[in-house]
Design a protein around this motif. Structure first.
Motif, PDB file in Angstrom:
ATOM      1  N   UNK A  37      30.275  47.902  51.511  1.00  0.00           N
ATOM      2  CA  UNK A  37      30.785  48.018  52.982  1.00  0.00           C
ATOM      3  C   UNK A  37      29.931  48.624  53.584  1.00  0.00           C
ATOM      4  N   UNK A  38      29.443  47.729  54.442  1.00  0.00           N
ATOM      5  CA  UNK A  38      28.117  48.903  55.038  1.00  0.00           C
ATOM      6  C   UNK A  38      28.236  49.268  56.601  1.00  0.00           C
ATOM      7  N   UNK A  39      29.897  49.051  57.077  1.00  0.00           N
ATOM      8  CA  UNK A  39      30.125  48.673  58.173  1.00  0.00           C
ATOM      9  C   UNK A  39      31.858  48.617  58.350  1.00  0.00           C
ATOM     10  N   UNK A  40      32.452  49.745  58.563  1.00  0.00           N
ATOM     11  CA  UNK A  40      33.985  49.753  57.728  1.00  0.00           C
ATOM     12  C   UNK A  40      34.227  48.866  59.437  1.00  0.00           C
ATOM     13  N   UNK A  41      33.585  48.822  60.060  1.00  0.00           N
ATOM     14  CA  UNK A  41      34.645  47.953  61.798  1.00  0.00           C
ATOM     15  C   UNK A  41      34.603  46.493  62.201  1.00  0.00           C
ATOM     16  N   UNK A  42      33.119  45.618  60.407  1.00  0.00           N
ATOM     17  CA  UNK A  42      32.643  44.868  60.380  1.00  0.00           C
ATOM     18  C   UNK A  42      32.981  44.059  58.817  1.00  0.00           C
ATOM     19  N   UNK A  43      33.973  43.502  58.438  1.00  0.00           N
ATOM     20  CA  UNK A  43      34.191  43.683  56.415  1.00  0.00           C
ATOM     21  C   UNK A  43      32.707  42.854  56.092  1.00  0.00           C
ATOM     22  N   UNK A  44      32.453  41.617  57.124  1.00  0.00           N
ATOM     23  CA  UNK A  44      31.015  40.754  57.100  1.00  0.00           C
ATOM     24  C   UNK A  44      29.930  41.274  56.564  1.00  0.00           C
ATOM     25  N   UNK A  45      30.101  42.602  56.934  1.00  0.00           N
ATOM     26  CA  UNK A  45      28.610  43.554  56.252  1.00  0.00           C
ATOM     27  C   UNK A  45      29.310  43.756  55.104  1.00  0.00           C
ATOM     28  N   UNK A  46      28.290  43.317  54.241  1.00  0.00           N
ATOM     29  CA  UNK A  46      27.703  43.874  52.600  1.00  0.00           C
ATOM     30  C   UNK A  46      26.495  44.333  52.166  1.00  0.00           C
ATOM     31  N   UNK A  47      26.741  44.943  51.479  1.00  0.00           N
ATOM     32  CA  UNK A  47      25.584  45.417  51.026  1.00  0.00           C
ATOM     33  C   UNK A  47      25.450  45.292  49.695  1.00  0.00           C
ATOM     34  N   UNK A  48      24.312  44.446  49.035  1.00  0.00           N
ATOM     35  CA  UNK A  48      24.236  44.938  47.012  1.00  0.00           C
ATOM     36  C   UNK A  48      23.646  46.177  47.145  1.00  0.00           C
ATOM     37  N   UNK A  49      23.415  47.038  46.647  1.00  0.00           N
ATOM     38  CA  UNK A  49      23.206  48.351  46.129  1.00  0.00           C
ATOM     39  C   UNK A  49      23.007  47.962  44.098  1.00  0.00           C
ATOM     40  N   UNK A  50      22.000  49.541  44.077  1.00  0.00           N
ATOM     41  CA  UNK A  50      21.546  49.542  42.800  1.00  0.00           C
ATOM     42  C   UNK A  50      23.139  50.226  42.611  1.00  0.00           C
ATOM     43  N   UNK A  51      22.678  49.829  40.736  1.00  0.00           N
ATOM     44  CA  UNK A  51      24.281  51.358  40.612  1.00  0.00           C
ATOM     45  C   UNK A  51      23.542  52.760  39.785  1.00  0.00           C
ATOM     46  N   UNK A  52      23.604  53.731  40.784  1.00  0.00           N
ATOM     47  CA  UNK A  52      22.665  54.461  40.698  1.00  0.00           C
ATOM     48  C   UNK A  52      23.927  55.759  41.310  1.00  0.00           C
ATOM     49  N   UNK A  53      23.962  56.717  40.731  1.00  0.00           N
ATOM     50  CA  UNK A  53      24.797  57.826  41.421  1.00  0.00           C
ATOM     51  C   UNK A  53      24.898  57.837  42.564  1.00  0.00           C
ATOM     52  N   UNK A  54      23.587  57.629  43.262  1.00  0.00           N
ATOM     53  CA  UNK A  54      23.280  57.647  44.686  1.00  0.00           C
ATOM     54  C   UNK A  54      22.895  56.101  45.272  1.00  0.00           C
ATOM     55  N   UNK A  55      23.816  54.936  45.123  1.00  0.00           N
ATOM     56  CA  UNK A  55      23.142  53.387  45.065  1.00  0.00           C
ATOM     57  C   UNK A  55      21.958  53.475  45.856  1.00  0.00           C
ATOM     58  N   UNK A  56      20.880  52.872  46.008  1.00  0.00           N
ATOM     59  CA  UNK A  56      19.832  52.025  46.619  1.00  0.00           C
ATOM     60  C   UNK A  56      20.187  50.712  47.389  1.00  0.00           C
ATOM     61  N   UNK A  57      19.535  50.347  48.149  1.00  0.00           N
ATOM     62  CA  UNK A  57      19.938  49.267  49.014  1.00  0.00           C
ATOM     63  C   UNK A  57      18.143  48.777  50.269  1.00  0.00           C
ATOM     64  N   UNK A  58      17.946  47.809  49.473  1.00  0.00           N
ATOM     65  CA  UNK A  58      16.792  47.171  49.964  1.00  0.00           C
ATOM     66  C   UNK A  58      16.890  47.414  51.508  1.00  0.00           C
ATOM     67  N   UNK A  59      16.115  47.083  51.956  1.00  0.00           N
ATOM     68  CA  UNK A  59      16.169  47.315  53.867  1.00  0.00           C
ATOM     69  C   UNK A  59      15.938  46.421  54.579  1.00  0.00           C
ATOM     70  N   UNK A  60      15.765  44.965  53.371  1.00  0.00           N
ATOM     71  CA  UNK A  60      15.991  43.995  54.096  1.00  0.00           C
ATOM     72  C   UNK A  60      17.272  43.310  54.408  1.00  0.00           C
ATOM     73  N   UNK A  61      18.105  44.147  53.794  1.00  0.00           N
ATOM     74  CA  UNK A  61      19.799  43.599  53.988  1.00  0.00           C
ATOM     75  C   UNK A  61      20.540  44.270  54.740  1.00  0.00           C
ATOM     76  N   UNK A  62      19.516  44.853  55.438  1.00  0.00           N
ATOM     77  CA  UNK A  62      19.922  46.018  57.053  1.00  0.00           C
ATOM     78  C   UNK A  62      19.807  45.041  58.301  1.00  0.00           C
TER      79      UNK A  62
END
Length: 81
Positions: free
Chosen positions: A56-81
């Motif tokens: 969930x990329x924005x706690x106030x907007x449930x439509x903002x969702x990012x796909x991240x890697x399954x790592x201890x600190x996930x990585x999200x590609x900037x093109x999703x932001x």
């Protein structure tokens, strides 16, 4: 933040990718844009899959969702932001 002379960090992060579950709070990174380099972001896991997570990329907007890697600190590609 811890060690900064103030209160402890208000978040309890899960950094163990093997135990990720929906509802966990994670610290994630945005890759592919120098503007976001080394900046920590906070998100809640909505879905956990074998090879990726949905954050969930924005706690106030449930439509903002990012796909991240399954790592201890996930990585999200900037093109999703």
């Amino acid at each position: 933040m811890q060690g900064m002379g103030g209160d402890d960090c208000p978040f309890a992060f899960n950094f163990d990718a093997a135990t990720f579950k929906p509802g966990d709070t994670v610290s994630y990174r945005v890759t592919g844009d120098a503007t976001f380099a080394d900046m920590p972001f906070v998100g809640e896991l909505l879905e956990v899959h074998d090879d990726h997570v949905i954050i969930a990329g924005d706690a106030t907007d449930p439509t903002v969702r990012y796909r991240g890697t399954r790592d201890s600190r996930p990585e999200v590609s900037a093109d999703q932001i």
